[in-house]
Write an enzyme that holds these catalytic residues in place. Structure first.
Site, PDB file in Angstrom:
ATOM      1  N   GLY A 138       0.846  -1.186   0.000  1.00  0.00           N
ATOM      2  CA  GLY A 138       0.000   0.000   0.000  1.00  0.00           C
ATOM      3  C   GLY A 138       0.881   1.236   0.000  1.00  0.00           C
ATOM      4  CB  CYS A 143       4.890   2.252   7.719  1.00  0.00           C
ATOM      5  SG  CYS A 143       4.494   3.740   6.789  1.00  0.00           S
ATOM      6  CG  LEU A 144       6.452   1.042   1.687  1.00  0.00           C
ATOM      7  CD1 LEU A 144       5.930   1.399   0.303  1.00  0.00           C
ATOM      8  CD2 LEU A 144       7.552  -0.011   1.597  1.00  0.00           C
ATOM      9  CD  GLN A 178       3.336   5.738   2.767  1.00  0.00           C
ATOM     10  OE1 GLN A 178       2.375   5.205   2.209  1.00  0.00           O
ATOM     11  NE2 GLN A 178       4.279   5.055   3.396  1.00  0.00           N
ATOM     12  CG  HIS A 202      -0.754   1.200   7.098  1.00  0.00           C
ATOM     13  ND1 HIS A 202       0.126   0.800   8.083  1.00  0.00           N
ATOM     14  CD2 HIS A 202      -0.045   2.049   6.302  1.00  0.00           C
ATOM     15  CE1 HIS A 202       1.298   1.388   7.881  1.00  0.00           C
ATOM     16  NE2 HIS A 202       1.218   2.143   6.802  1.00  0.00           N
ATOM     17  CD  GLU A 203      -1.346   2.512   2.521  1.00  0.00           C
ATOM     18  OE1 GLU A 203      -0.933   3.679   2.384  1.00  0.00           O
ATOM     19  OE2 GLU A 203      -0.601   1.580   2.904  1.00  0.00           O
ATOM     20  CG  HIS A 215      -0.005   6.632   5.419  1.00  0.00           C
ATOM     21  ND1 HIS A 215       1.064   7.226   6.041  1.00  0.00           N
ATOM     22  CD2 HIS A 215       0.348   5.337   5.207  1.00  0.00           C
ATOM     23  CE1 HIS A 215       2.023   6.308   6.215  1.00  0.00           C
ATOM     24  NE2 HIS A 215       1.610   5.162   5.717  1.00  0.00           N
TER      25      HIS A 215
HETATM   26 ZN   LIG Z   1       2.519   3.341   5.805  1.00  0.00          ZN
END
Ligand SMILES: [Zn+2]
Length: 196
Positions: free
Chosen positions: A72, A119-120, A77, A161-162, A165
């Site tokens: 995701g 998380c990225l 991000q 999660h997204e 964000h």
């Molecule tokens: Zn994330």
């Protein structure tokens, strides 16, 4: 990026057009913004303009997500404060699993699952987060068409999660204070060493 212009023969217009059709256009791979950047902790603006540019952006976000081996990716991000996210829990294996979420909201949630999450934007750190087992999300696709989608387990987790964000929330905020402080201290140290 590999250089594809090494062919000695100049491509004719027709050949160039054929190549264009045969392969998908080169995608922009965005660098991923890391924890510490203020954009990650600020709610994104609603997506209002649904045009070719937005479709391109969504495809570039998929490409950037696959390059980073994520499931995701949310627009903040990549440095865009916009309520847009992409999700693919198959990691690019199934083109039909690609989901674009513009202006998404959770309209129903059920059950609870505590699972490890990462998380990225917080590379190298993971933690256990309680998420609903099932969620129904209402969103628009890249063309602006409204839809509802139900997700279970990993997909439900990815949606939550997204969407977090897009509201300026990172998974760190769902961890115990102890665990969160530990991760923050480690990141601070990494930053001092120039490794973050
Ligand atoms: Zn994330």
């Amino acid at each position: 990026m590999p250089d594809k212009s090494t062919s000695s023969e100049p491509a004719s217009g027709a050949a160039a057009a054929e190549t264009q059709q045969a392969t998908s256009p080169a995608r922009k791979i965005y660098p991923i913004v890391k924890y510490g950047d203020a954009i990650l902790e600020k709610p994104g603006a609603p997506v209002k303009k649904f045009d070719a540019e937005l479709e391109e952006l969504a495809e570039d976000m998929f490409a950037s997500m696959y390059a980073a081996q994520g499931v995701g990716l949310a627009a903040p991000q990549i440095g865009l404060s916009l309520r847009l996210a992409v999700v693919d829990v198959t990691g690019g294996k199934n083109p039909e699993a690609k989901i674009v979420l513009a202006n998404p909201e959770v309209i129903h949630a059920e059950g609870e699952v505590r699972e490890e999450e990462g998380c990225l934007s917080v590379p190298g750190f993971r933690g256990y987060v309680m998420r609903p087992q099932f969620v129904t999300v209402k969103a628009q696709n890249a063309k602006g068409e409204s839809f509802e989608i139900r997700g279970e387990n990993l997909l439900a987790r990815a949606f939550c999660h997204e969407i977090d964000h897009l509201n300026g929330i990172l998974f760190l905020q769902h961890l115990s204070m102890l665990k969160r402080d530990l991760i923050r201290r480690k990141i601070k140290k990494l930053r001092k060493q120039g490794e973050w």
